[in-house]
Design a protein around this motif. Structure first.
Motif, PDB file in Angstrom:
ATOM      1  N   GLN A 142       0.888  -1.098   0.038  1.00 41.54           N
ATOM      2  CA  GLN A 142      -0.024  -0.141  -0.072  1.00 41.54           C
ATOM      3  C   GLN A 142       0.970   1.338   0.126  1.00 41.54           C
ATOM      4  O   GLN A 142       1.797   1.368   0.910  1.00 41.54           O
ATOM      5  N   ALA A 143       0.468   2.093  -0.884  1.00 43.50           N
ATOM      6  CA  ALA A 143       1.416   3.164  -1.077  1.00 43.50           C
ATOM      7  C   ALA A 143       0.717   4.437  -1.527  1.00 43.50           C
ATOM      8  O   ALA A 143      -0.418   4.308  -2.038  1.00 43.50           O
ATOM      9  N   ASP A 144       1.167   5.664  -1.101  1.00 43.20           N
ATOM     10  CA  ASP A 144       0.276   7.059  -1.455  1.00 43.20           C
ATOM     11  C   ASP A 144       0.561   6.931  -3.178  1.00 43.20           C
ATOM     12  O   ASP A 144       1.662   7.058  -3.549  1.00 43.20           O
ATOM     13  N   TYR A 145      -0.361   7.661  -3.689  1.00 41.35           N
ATOM     14  CA  TYR A 145      -0.239   7.766  -5.407  1.00 41.35           C
ATOM     15  C   TYR A 145       0.808   8.729  -5.834  1.00 41.35           C
ATOM     16  O   TYR A 145       1.593   8.252  -6.636  1.00 41.35           O
ATOM     17  N   ILE A 146       1.109   9.622  -5.247  1.00 39.03           N
ATOM     18  CA  ILE A 146       2.216  10.637  -5.802  1.00 39.03           C
ATOM     19  C   ILE A 146       3.543  10.241  -4.696  1.00 39.03           C
ATOM     20  O   ILE A 146       4.635  10.157  -5.544  1.00 39.03           O
ATOM     21  N   ALA A 147       3.537  10.188  -3.543  1.00 33.97           N
ATOM     22  CA  ALA A 147       4.604   9.910  -2.618  1.00 33.97           C
ATOM     23  C   ALA A 147       5.090   8.724  -3.078  1.00 33.97           C
ATOM     24  O   ALA A 147       6.431   8.453  -2.578  1.00 33.97           O
ATOM     25  N   GLN A 148       4.644   7.639  -3.932  1.00 39.84           N
ATOM     26  CA  GLN A 148       5.364   6.321  -3.912  1.00 39.84           C
ATOM     27  C   GLN A 148       6.443   6.624  -5.140  1.00 39.84           C
ATOM     28  O   GLN A 148       7.481   5.633  -5.047  1.00 39.84           O
ATOM     29  N   PHE A 149       6.761   7.616  -5.657  1.00 36.92           N
ATOM     30  CA  PHE A 149       7.648   7.828  -6.723  1.00 36.92           C
ATOM     31  C   PHE A 149       8.992   7.717  -5.884  1.00 36.92           C
ATOM     32  O   PHE A 149       9.871   7.532  -6.246  1.00 36.92           O
ATOM     33  N   ALA A 150       8.964   8.483  -4.496  1.00 33.07           N
ATOM     34  CA  ALA A 150      10.251   8.268  -3.665  1.00 33.07           C
ATOM     35  C   ALA A 150      10.766   6.890  -3.571  1.00 33.07           C
ATOM     36  O   ALA A 150      12.130   6.519  -3.831  1.00 33.07           O
ATOM     37  N   GLY A 151       9.943   5.788  -3.136  1.00 29.57           N
ATOM     38  CA  GLY A 151      10.174   4.496  -3.112  1.00 29.57           C
ATOM     39  C   GLY A 151      10.627   3.931  -4.576  1.00 29.57           C
ATOM     40  O   GLY A 151      11.500   3.084  -4.809  1.00 29.57           O
ATOM     41  N   LEU A 152       9.820   4.168  -5.804  1.00 32.66           N
ATOM     42  CA  LEU A 152      10.415   3.920  -7.055  1.00 32.66           C
ATOM     43  C   LEU A 152      11.707   4.467  -7.269  1.00 32.66           C
ATOM     44  O   LEU A 152      12.514   3.631  -8.111  1.00 32.66           O
ATOM     45  N   LYS A 153      12.133   5.486  -7.038  1.00 32.09           N
ATOM     46  CA  LYS A 153      13.591   5.922  -7.398  1.00 32.09           C
ATOM     47  C   LYS A 153      14.439   5.247  -6.687  1.00 32.09           C
ATOM     48  O   LYS A 153      15.580   4.984  -7.354  1.00 32.09           O
ATOM     49  N   THR A 154      14.192   4.789  -5.459  1.00 29.33           N
ATOM     50  CA  THR A 154      15.456   4.102  -4.699  1.00 29.33           C
ATOM     51  C   THR A 154      15.263   2.592  -4.882  1.00 29.33           C
ATOM     52  O   THR A 154      16.228   2.056  -4.427  1.00 29.33           O
ATOM     53  N   GLY A 155      14.270   1.976  -5.482  1.00 25.05           N
ATOM     54  CA  GLY A 155      13.985   0.636  -5.862  1.00 25.05           C
ATOM     55  C   GLY A 155      13.561  -0.195  -4.447  1.00 25.05           C
ATOM     56  O   GLY A 155      13.413  -1.286  -4.417  1.00 25.05           O
ATOM     57  N   ASP A 156      12.937   0.725  -3.632  1.00 23.34           N
ATOM     58  CA  ASP A 156      12.218   0.038  -2.432  1.00 23.34           C
ATOM     59  C   ASP A 156      10.851  -0.257  -2.678  1.00 23.34           C
ATOM     60  O   ASP A 156      10.238  -1.284  -2.414  1.00 23.34           O
ATOM     61  N   LEU A 157      10.416   0.159  -3.997  1.00 26.10           N
ATOM     62  CA  LEU A 157       9.239  -0.148  -4.696  1.00 26.10           C
ATOM     63  C   LEU A 157       9.533  -0.352  -5.970  1.00 26.10           C
ATOM     64  O   LEU A 157      10.566   0.175  -6.479  1.00 26.10           O
ATOM     65  N   HIS A 158       8.777  -1.138  -6.737  1.00 25.16           N
ATOM     66  CA  HIS A 158       9.221  -1.660  -8.049  1.00 25.16           C
ATOM     67  C   HIS A 158       8.231  -1.201  -9.020  1.00 25.16           C
ATOM     68  O   HIS A 158       8.684  -1.035 -10.131  1.00 25.16           O
ATOM     69  N   VAL A 159       6.870  -1.630  -8.960  1.00 23.35           N
ATOM     70  CA  VAL A 159       5.990  -1.304  -9.977  1.00 23.35           C
ATOM     71  C   VAL A 159       4.811  -0.512  -9.527  1.00 23.35           C
ATOM     72  O   VAL A 159       4.272  -0.906  -8.505  1.00 23.35           O
ATOM     73  N   ALA A 160       4.543   0.429 -10.384  1.00 21.97           N
ATOM     74  CA  ALA A 160       3.133   1.126 -10.312  1.00 21.97           C
ATOM     75  C   ALA A 160       2.258   0.844 -11.445  1.00 21.97           C
ATOM     76  O   ALA A 160       2.611   1.600 -12.404  1.00 21.97           O
TER      77      ALA A 160
END
Length: 313
Positions: free
Chosen positions: A62-80
């Motif tokens: 579960q992630a915030d729609y806009i704030a998730q980009f921080a995690g996508l940049k670091t690789g802590d999150l992978h796919v939106a």
């Protein structure tokens, strides 16, 4: 060659026995983000379950729609799986500019997000759907909390969309009130519609609402990139956002390292494709018929094996 631990080897054997593909590049979990609206969770669950069929380890986060980009940049999150052109373009462009987030292509769905009203409101506000009519009829949309200003029911704050900025830029006699959740937004629409009570609110498509309810989108001055970025462009020479929202594709985006770590999964994500009508029907089964997301996804996968199996070949 990837080195597997005994635990990883055992897991791979189990997946293979279950009919999954025997070779995947890594059993580290692929983290797919989920948000706060039904369609996005369905899209993400379909993709996740297809990846599981291919033998990948999938985790839903579960992630915030806009704030998730921080995690996508670091690789802590992978796919939106759903970034809407209508609300996510600025965040996408900024993330793509870092080189740490990549575009995985369109989902096949086309996004519309805009102010919407039930057709019965045209009796009280005959100038609709022109946005300028709303100021003449603001009192018709007022609530005790917003009077004498009209009330516009926006989506949850996390969705973005610049509604507050638009109201100010266009000098609209409206107050933006944000719904707490997607479910609350449409519950209020249902209640108002049954009573033919005044309401103007954020509606998006693909969604079942545009099929269930008779209504129209408000017609604002046409969107342009310049309208959002250059205050001198548009009907108000001193403010940006003095126009309607953009329309366009719903995109898939991912951490830039996904193609190196999980090339087969990246290929499947690129191949994912579904249309507005199909998604609207799936969302309706959950939101209107009370089915669970897991059962709706399972039913779709059973009926469309030829489609999704081509994504993982």
């Amino acid at each position: 060659m990837t080195k597997f631990t005994p635990f990883s080897a055992a897991l791979l054997t189990a997946l293979s026995a279950a009919g999954a593909m025997a070779e995947v590049e890594s059993l580290d979990p692929i983290k797919l983000t989920t948000h706060d609206w039904t369609g996005q969770i369905i899209t993400t669950t379909i993709m996740g379950e297809v990846l599981k069929k291919a033998g990948y380890n999938v985790e839903y986060v579960q992630a915030d729609y806009i704030a998730q980009f921080a995690g996508l940049k670091t690789g802590d999150l992978h796919v939106a799986m759903e970034i809407w052109e209508t609300t996510g373009r600025e965040a996408m462009d900024e993330a793509f500019g870092t080189g740490k987030v990549v575009n995985m292509g369109p989902t096949g769905m086309k996004a519309i997000e805009e102010w919407w009203y039930p057709s019965y409101m045209e009796k009280l506000c005959p100038g609709l759907p022109d946005w300028q009519a709303l100021n003449d009829c603001a009192a018709e949309f007022a609530t005790p909390e917003t009077a004498p200003m009209g009330r516009y029911l926006g989506g949850p704050v996390t969705w973005g969309g610049f509604d507050d900025e638009r109201v100010e830029a266009l000098s609209m006699d409206f107050e933006v009130v944000h719904a707490g959740t997607d479910a609350a937004l449409f519950a209020e629409l249902e209640s108002a519609y049954q009573r033919e009570a005044p309401i103007v609110l954020w509606i998006y498509s693909p969604h079942w609402a545009t099929a269930k309810y008779d209504g129209k989108f408000v017609e604002f001055p046409p969107y342009s990139d310049e309208c959002y970025n250059d205050p001198s462009v548009g009907v108000n020479p001193d403010s940006a956002y003095d126009c309607g929202k953009p329309t366009g594709p719903i995109w898939k985006v991912a951490w830039s390292g996904i193609a190196d770590k999980w090339p087969g999964a990246a290929s499947a994500i690129n191949a994912f494709d579904i249309d507005n009508d199909t998604m609207g029907a799936l969302v309706g089964k959950v939101d209107l018929d009370g089915e669970s997301i897991s059962s709706v996804v399972s039913e779709w996968m059973s009926a469309n094996e030829a489609t999704w199996s081509s994504w993982i070949k």
